[in-house]
Design a protein around this motif. Sequence first.
Motif, short mmCIF file in Angstrom:
data_model
loop_
_atom_site.label_atom_id
_atom_site.label_comp_id
_atom_site.label_asym_id
_atom_site.label_seq_id
_atom_site.Cartn_x
_atom_site.Cartn_y
_atom_site.Cartn_z
N ALA A 1 0.82 -1.21 0.00
CA ALA A 1 0.00 0.00 0.00
C ALA A 1 0.85 1.26 0.00
CB ALA A 1 -0.93 0.00 1.20
N VAL A 2 1.93 1.29 0.79
CA VAL A 2 2.75 2.50 0.85
C VAL A 2 3.54 2.66 -0.45
CG1 VAL A 2 4.93 1.71 1.89
CG2 VAL A 2 3.98 3.93 2.51
N LEU A 3 3.97 1.57 -1.05
CA LEU A 3 4.65 1.67 -2.35
C LEU A 3 3.72 2.29 -3.40
CD1 LEU A 3 6.58 -1.70 -2.43
CD2 LEU A 3 7.62 0.57 -2.66
N GLU A 4 2.48 1.86 -3.39
CA GLU A 4 1.54 2.43 -4.37
C GLU A 4 1.18 3.88 -4.03
OE1 GLU A 4 -1.19 0.52 -6.84
OE2 GLU A 4 -1.13 -1.30 -5.62
N ALA A 5 1.20 4.23 -2.77
CA ALA A 5 0.95 5.63 -2.41
C ALA A 5 2.04 6.52 -3.00
CB ALA A 5 0.90 5.79 -0.90
N VAL A 6 3.27 6.01 -3.03
CA VAL A 6 4.37 6.78 -3.63
C VAL A 6 4.24 6.79 -5.15
CG1 VAL A 6 6.87 6.96 -3.89
CG2 VAL A 6 5.89 6.21 -1.70
N LEU A 7 3.95 5.65 -5.73
CA LEU A 7 3.89 5.54 -7.19
C LEU A 7 2.67 6.28 -7.77
CD1 LEU A 7 4.80 1.76 -7.55
CD2 LEU A 7 6.20 3.69 -8.35
N SER A 8 1.58 6.32 -7.01
CA SER A 8 0.34 6.91 -7.51
C SER A 8 -0.27 7.82 -6.45
CB SER A 8 -0.66 5.81 -7.88
OG SER A 8 -1.90 6.37 -8.26
N PRO A 9 0.08 9.11 -6.45
CA PRO A 9 -0.50 10.03 -5.46
C PRO A 9 -2.03 10.08 -5.50
CG PRO A 9 1.41 11.02 -6.53
CD PRO A 9 1.11 9.76 -7.29
N GLU A 10 -2.63 9.76 -6.66
CA GLU A 10 -4.08 9.74 -6.77
C GLU A 10 -4.61 8.40 -6.27
OE1 GLU A 10 -5.93 12.31 -7.55
OE2 GLU A 10 -4.11 13.51 -7.80
N ARG B 1 12.03 9.77 -3.78
CA ARG B 1 12.51 10.30 -5.07
C ARG B 1 12.90 9.18 -6.03
NH1 ARG B 1 15.05 14.35 -1.92
NH2 ARG B 1 17.02 13.20 -1.94
N ALA B 2 13.45 8.10 -5.48
CA ALA B 2 13.83 6.97 -6.34
C ALA B 2 12.62 6.33 -6.99
CB ALA B 2 14.60 5.93 -5.52
N LEU B 3 11.49 6.35 -6.29
CA LEU B 3 10.28 5.75 -6.83
C LEU B 3 9.45 6.73 -7.65
CD1 LEU B 3 9.19 3.69 -3.71
CD2 LEU B 3 9.84 2.73 -5.92
N ASN B 4 9.44 7.99 -7.23
CA ASN B 4 8.61 8.98 -7.92
C ASN B 4 9.22 10.36 -7.72
OD1 ASN B 4 6.66 10.65 -8.96
ND2 ASN B 4 4.94 9.66 -7.93
N PRO B 5 10.01 10.85 -8.67
CA PRO B 5 10.69 12.14 -8.51
C PRO B 5 9.75 13.34 -8.54
CG PRO B 5 11.06 11.24 -10.70
CD PRO B 5 10.38 10.16 -9.92
N ARG B 6 8.47 13.11 -8.79
CA ARG B 6 7.51 14.23 -8.88
C ARG B 6 6.94 14.63 -7.52
NH1 ARG B 6 3.36 11.53 -12.74
NH2 ARG B 6 3.96 9.82 -11.35
N ILE B 7 7.23 13.84 -6.47
CA ILE B 7 6.67 14.16 -5.17
C ILE B 7 7.77 14.13 -4.11
CG2 ILE B 7 4.39 13.23 -5.76
CD1 ILE B 7 5.09 10.76 -4.09
N VAL B 8 7.43 14.64 -2.91
CA VAL B 8 8.35 14.59 -1.76
C VAL B 8 7.62 13.88 -0.63
CG1 VAL B 8 9.62 16.65 -2.44
CG2 VAL B 8 7.60 16.86 -0.93
N LEU B 9 8.37 13.52 0.39
CA LEU B 9 7.82 12.76 1.50
C LEU B 9 6.64 13.47 2.16
CD1 LEU B 9 8.07 10.24 3.27
CD2 LEU B 9 9.79 11.46 4.63
N ALA B 10 6.72 14.78 2.27
CA ALA B 10 5.64 15.53 2.93
C ALA B 10 4.31 15.40 2.20
CB ALA B 10 6.03 17.00 3.05
N ASP B 11 4.36 15.16 0.90
CA ASP B 11 3.13 15.00 0.11
C ASP B 11 2.35 13.76 0.53
OD1 ASP B 11 3.76 17.26 -1.41
OD2 ASP B 11 4.86 16.07 -2.90
N LEU B 12 3.02 12.84 1.20
CA LEU B 12 2.41 11.55 1.54
C LEU B 12 1.96 11.47 2.99
CD1 LEU B 12 5.13 9.36 -0.20
CD2 LEU B 12 2.86 9.86 -1.10
N SER B 13 1.99 12.57 3.70
CA SER B 13 1.74 12.54 5.15
C SER B 13 0.39 11.91 5.50
CB SER B 13 1.84 13.94 5.75
OG SER B 13 0.92 14.81 5.12
N GLU B 14 -0.67 12.26 4.79
CA GLU B 14 -1.99 11.70 5.11
C GLU B 14 -2.05 10.22 4.79
OE1 GLU B 14 -5.20 13.88 3.43
OE2 GLU B 14 -4.62 15.79 4.35
N ASP B 15 -1.48 9.83 3.64
CA ASP B 15 -1.48 8.42 3.26
C ASP B 15 -0.69 7.59 4.26
OD1 ASP B 15 -2.91 8.33 0.69
OD2 ASP B 15 -1.31 9.61 -0.01
N ILE B 16 0.48 8.08 4.65
CA ILE B 16 1.34 7.36 5.57
C ILE B 16 0.64 7.19 6.92
CG2 ILE B 16 3.50 7.46 6.87
CD1 ILE B 16 4.70 8.89 4.39
N ALA B 17 -0.05 8.22 7.37
CA ALA B 17 -0.77 8.14 8.63
C ALA B 17 -1.89 7.10 8.57
CB ALA B 17 -1.34 9.52 9.00
#
Length: 221
Positions: A24-33, A198-214
């Motif tokens: 799930a977290v890998l896909e959150a990085v690969l697909s922000p939507e 960045r290695a998985l998706n250079p278009r986003i940063v870790l902070a963009d995933l805060s809600e998903d990660i939580a």
Amino acid sequence: MTVHDVARRLPEITALREHCRSMAVLEAVLSPEWESRHHSFDDYWSETESMASMRSGSGDEYSIVFSAAGAYVRGFDHESPMSPYAEDGPFPGVLDEVPEVFRPYVEEPTFSDEDAMPIVTACMWRETADDRWKAGTIDFPDAATEDPDGAGYLFRLLVDRSPEAFQRWAEDYYEVPVDLEAVRHVFSSRPLTEELVRALNPRIVLADLSEDIAEIGYPTS
């Protein structure tokens, strides 16, 4: 492969939970939507339960509820000859032996259609004291394919839990290169870092995933 074959290949509950969380977290990085993702994990599905889920985008899905009682797995392959819509109800044996502690999930509205019919072709469960996964006694259709209940297709990334298997699937599904070392990092449940994102998706940063990660409950550095 049937649900019985899958049940023999699943790991113990904690390992399965971590594997589902990692996908799930890998896909959150690969697909922000969120709508485009295949695998999801809600660590707060209820006050006492977590849920892993998969949606194929073409009507196939599974759900795994993790609770203090153990884990309950429900899968649905819409093309299976064991579809409840072909049988006017769940195929005989699929749900008949589900233990009482998991019966609320059989009737759970999220896992049923608008007429309260369970949407299921494959079902497994494991109580915390069990030494293996279990499934019902089923007389599979004689004329069915090698995957009559869809279990081989639905749960293939739970049977083959290697980073290479996920990488192959993700590259095919998302049509982008997927860094194998990053997948290995996450499959080891190591914390997410800026470099890994960045290695998985250079278009986003870790902070963009805060809600998903939580929601997923995955660790960060």
